[in-house]
Design a protein around this motif. Structure first.
Motif, PDB file in Angstrom:
ATOM      1  N   THR A 199       7.029  40.071  76.274  1.00 40.70           N
ATOM      2  CA  THR A 199       7.250  39.067  77.315  1.00 40.70           C
ATOM      3  C   THR A 199       7.234  39.765  78.667  1.00 40.70           C
ATOM      4  N   LEU A 200       6.306  39.367  79.540  1.00 39.21           N
ATOM      5  CA  LEU A 200       6.239  39.930  80.889  1.00 39.21           C
ATOM      6  C   LEU A 200       7.269  39.257  81.780  1.00 39.21           C
ATOM      7  N   GLU A 201       7.937  40.035  82.591  1.00 39.29           N
ATOM      8  CA  GLU A 201       8.991  39.524  83.461  1.00 39.29           C
ATOM      9  C   GLU A 201       8.568  39.509  84.923  1.00 39.29           C
ATOM     10  N   VAL A 202       7.286  39.715  85.203  1.00 42.13           N
ATOM     11  CA  VAL A 202       6.797  39.805  86.577  1.00 42.13           C
ATOM     12  C   VAL A 202       5.539  38.945  86.725  1.00 42.13           C
ATOM     13  N   ASP A 203       5.209  38.630  87.973  1.00 40.97           N
ATOM     14  CA  ASP A 203       4.039  37.821  88.298  1.00 40.97           C
ATOM     15  C   ASP A 203       2.980  38.675  88.989  1.00 40.97           C
ATOM     16  N   LEU A 204       1.751  38.160  89.024  1.00 45.85           N
ATOM     17  CA  LEU A 204       0.686  38.826  89.755  1.00 45.85           C
ATOM     18  C   LEU A 204       1.072  38.972  91.224  1.00 45.85           C
ATOM     19  N   LEU A 205       0.737  40.125  91.801  1.00 47.92           N
ATOM     20  CA  LEU A 205       0.986  40.465  93.201  1.00 47.92           C
ATOM     21  C   LEU A 205       2.463  40.646  93.531  1.00 47.92           C
ATOM     22  N   GLN A 206       3.302  40.605  92.516  1.00 42.45           N
ATOM     23  CA  GLN A 206       4.732  40.841  92.753  1.00 42.45           C
ATOM     24  C   GLN A 206       4.969  42.317  93.045  1.00 42.45           C
ATOM     25  N   GLU A 207       5.771  42.604  94.064  1.00 42.07           N
ATOM     26  CA  GLU A 207       6.165  43.971  94.349  1.00 42.07           C
ATOM     27  C   GLU A 207       7.356  44.340  93.480  1.00 42.07           C
ATOM     28  N   ALA A 257      10.982  50.989  91.510  1.00 43.08           N
ATOM     29  CA  ALA A 257      11.241  51.874  90.377  1.00 43.08           C
ATOM     30  C   ALA A 257      12.527  51.448  89.683  1.00 43.08           C
ATOM     31  N   GLY A 258      12.445  51.255  88.369  1.00 38.34           N
ATOM     32  CA  GLY A 258      13.605  50.839  87.596  1.00 38.34           C
ATOM     33  C   GLY A 258      13.714  49.348  87.374  1.00 38.34           C
ATOM     34  N   ASP A 259      12.880  48.539  88.041  1.00 38.51           N
ATOM     35  CA  ASP A 259      12.902  47.089  87.819  1.00 38.51           C
ATOM     36  C   ASP A 259      12.413  46.767  86.408  1.00 38.51           C
ATOM     37  N   LEU A 260      12.989  45.759  85.791  1.00 39.18           N
ATOM     38  CA  LEU A 260      12.530  45.296  84.481  1.00 39.18           C
ATOM     39  C   LEU A 260      11.175  44.609  84.628  1.00 39.18           C
ATOM     40  N   ILE A 261      10.189  45.075  83.873  1.00 40.23           N
ATOM     41  CA  ILE A 261       8.863  44.471  83.956  1.00 40.23           C
ATOM     42  C   ILE A 261       8.467  43.754  82.667  1.00 40.23           C
ATOM     43  N   ALA A 262       9.056  44.136  81.521  1.00 42.84           N
ATOM     44  CA  ALA A 262       8.698  43.483  80.259  1.00 42.84           C
ATOM     45  C   ALA A 262       9.766  43.780  79.207  1.00 42.84           C
ATOM     46  N   THR A 263       9.869  42.860  78.260  1.00 39.97           N
ATOM     47  CA  THR A 263      10.735  43.072  77.093  1.00 39.97           C
ATOM     48  C   THR A 263       9.907  42.896  75.839  1.00 39.97           C
ATOM     49  N   GLN A 264      10.312  43.591  74.784  1.00 34.37           N
ATOM     50  CA  GLN A 264       9.573  43.530  73.526  1.00 34.37           C
ATOM     51  C   GLN A 264      10.556  43.283  72.375  1.00 34.37           C
ATOM     52  N   ARG A 265      10.218  42.310  71.537  1.00 33.92           N
ATOM     53  CA  ARG A 265      11.062  41.957  70.399  1.00 33.92           C
ATOM     54  C   ARG A 265      10.265  42.049  69.112  1.00 33.92           C
ATOM     55  N   ASP A 266      10.964  42.212  68.001  1.00 32.53           N
ATOM     56  CA  ASP A 266      10.269  42.182  66.728  1.00 32.53           C
ATOM     57  C   ASP A 266      10.065  40.738  66.300  1.00 32.53           C
ATOM     58  N   VAL A 267       9.425  40.527  65.156  1.00 35.41           N
ATOM     59  CA  VAL A 267       9.071  39.180  64.730  1.00 35.41           C
ATOM     60  C   VAL A 267      10.305  38.326  64.436  1.00 35.41           C
ATOM     61  N   PHE A 268      11.467  38.942  64.228  1.00 36.04           N
ATOM     62  CA  PHE A 268      12.702  38.206  63.986  1.00 36.04           C
ATOM     63  C   PHE A 268      13.428  37.854  65.286  1.00 36.04           C
ATOM     64  N   GLY A 269      12.902  38.341  66.411  1.00 40.46           N
ATOM     65  CA  GLY A 269      13.508  38.036  67.699  1.00 40.46           C
ATOM     66  C   GLY A 269      14.485  39.065  68.193  1.00 40.46           C
ATOM     67  N   SER A 270      14.665  40.149  67.462  1.00 37.13           N
ATOM     68  CA  SER A 270      15.600  41.196  67.881  1.00 37.13           C
ATOM     69  C   SER A 270      14.952  42.055  68.968  1.00 37.13           C
ATOM     70  N   LEU A 271      15.714  42.359  70.015  1.00 36.15           N
ATOM     71  CA  LEU A 271      15.208  43.167  71.121  1.00 36.15           C
ATOM     72  C   LEU A 271      14.902  44.583  70.643  1.00 36.15           C
ATOM     73  N   LYS A 272      13.680  45.052  70.881  1.00 38.06           N
ATOM     74  CA  LYS A 272      13.277  46.400  70.480  1.00 38.06           C
ATOM     75  C   LYS A 272      13.223  47.339  71.672  1.00 38.06           C
ATOM     76  N   GLU A 273      12.703  46.845  72.799  1.00 37.71           N
ATOM     77  CA  GLU A 273      12.542  47.750  73.940  1.00 37.71           C
ATOM     78  C   GLU A 273      12.451  46.944  75.231  1.00 37.71           C
ATOM     79  N   GLN A 274      12.945  47.544  76.292  1.00 40.86           N
ATOM     80  CA  GLN A 274      12.775  47.011  77.640  1.00 40.86           C
ATOM     81  C   GLN A 274      11.954  48.022  78.437  1.00 40.86           C
TER      82      GLN A 274
END
Length: 322
Positions: free
Chosen positions: A264-272, A275-292
């Motif tokens: 899931t992308l957390e940013v839009d095109l042309l968004q500034e 460093a350190g801002d959240l840009i995407a999250t990744q979950r497994d098929v069960f919906g558990s958070l795997k990585e930010q």
């Protein structure tokens, strides 16, 4: 409509074009033969002005699913007044015909045509195709605008890649009135790079998204070509100024996933982003958070993935360094 109007001649090289001044003509340019021995031909439109001047090439669909550029060329020639045109405009509506017919990005042998330029006369299929394209078409240009889009599963801002250290390509880029410009000296294997090796100033214009027509971006792309024609003194039209100056990036790169999952992308095109801002999250098929995923440095979002299903090493976003 007469038979003469419906018959489009086939040529083997742009040198064979012989049309009166002040006319627009359509051609099929034979480039290879298919597995049945039948010709594979590029659709080309040529406008010869009433006076001498430079030859401007506009190419589209180096990747088979890049459609916006085709419509830009169609609109460009529909708008042309050849009675006041100086020089010649060549529009190559579909560069990669085999991929276009299959609506895929890459050539039939699985290689990206924009990574094998200028090709080889005795190489594999994509290299032969690239070699003949450069030899029979591109080398006859004085300037080149190469129109692209994002690839499937991604979206792009309206932006230009150009060598901003060269004054002519810098001007060609700015005249597109893009949202963003990335300083990007010609890379090996690109059509732009092949043109540059022939001392033909060239820029790559990313006109939106694949597999669709986007009217606003098509209109912007057409406007950019008209601006270039005016800059090259091929027309007396006024140059259309941008509504806002483009964002200038000194370089750019893609950020990739470490593992597979649903992105899931957390940013839009042309968004500034910082460093350190959240840009995407990744979950497994069960919906558990795997990585930010966090922005590694300050930048602006040039393009991003729209495909949630993402394996290890998948693209997240294209970050430009302002």
């Amino acid at each position: 409509m007469s038979a003469a109007e419906t018959t489009i001649p086939t040529i083997l090289n742009l040198e064979e074009i012989d049309q009166p001044a002040g006319t627009i003509r359509k051609y099929w340019l034979r480039i290879i033969s298919d597995g049945l021995g039948e010709p594979v031909r590029l659709p080309i439109i040529s406008a010869r002005g009433s006076e001498d001047g430079p030859t401007l090439g506009v190419t589209a669909a180096v990747h088979g699913d890049e459609l916006n550029g085709i419509r830009v060329i169609q609109r460009l020639f529909a708008d042309l007044d050849v009675s006041t045109l100086r020089g010649t405009i060549i529009g190559v509506l579909v560069v990669n015909v085999p991929a276009f017919l299959r609506q895929t990005r890459v050539y039939t042998d699985g290689f990206d045509l924009n990574h094998v330029m200028p090709g080889r006369e005795d190489g594999r299929a994509s290299e032969v195709y690239a070699f003949r394209l450069v030899d029979r078409v591109v080398r006859h240009f004085d300037f080149l605008l190469d129109l692209h889009t994002a690839s499937r599963g991604r979206v792009n801002s309206y932006y230009v890649r150009a060598d901003m250290s060269q004054e002519t390509t810098r001007q060609l880029a700015i005249l597109q009135n893009p949202q963003l410009i990335v300083h990007n000296p010609p890379s090996d294997g690109t059509l732009r790079g092949a043109a540059d090796a022939l001392d033909i100033p060239a820029v790559t214009l990313e006109v939106g998204n694949p597999g669709v027509y986007q009217r606003r971006l098509i209109r912007s792309g057409t406007e950019g070509v008209h601006n270039v024609m005016s800059y090259l003194q091929m027309t007396d039209d006024d140059i259309v100024a941008p509504s806002a100056p483009p964002i200038l990036c000194k370089r750019s790169y893609w950020i990739y996933t470490h593992t597979g999952g649903l992105l899931t992308l957390e940013v839009d095109l042309l968004q500034e982003v910082k460093a350190g801002d959240l840009i995407a999250t990744q979950r497994d098929v069960f919906g558990s958070l795997k990585e930010q995923y966090l922005a590694p440095e300050d930048g602006v979002v040039i393009g991003k993935s729209t495909m949630p299903v993402n394996r290890s090493g998948g693209r997240i976003l294209h970050l430009g360094l302002v």
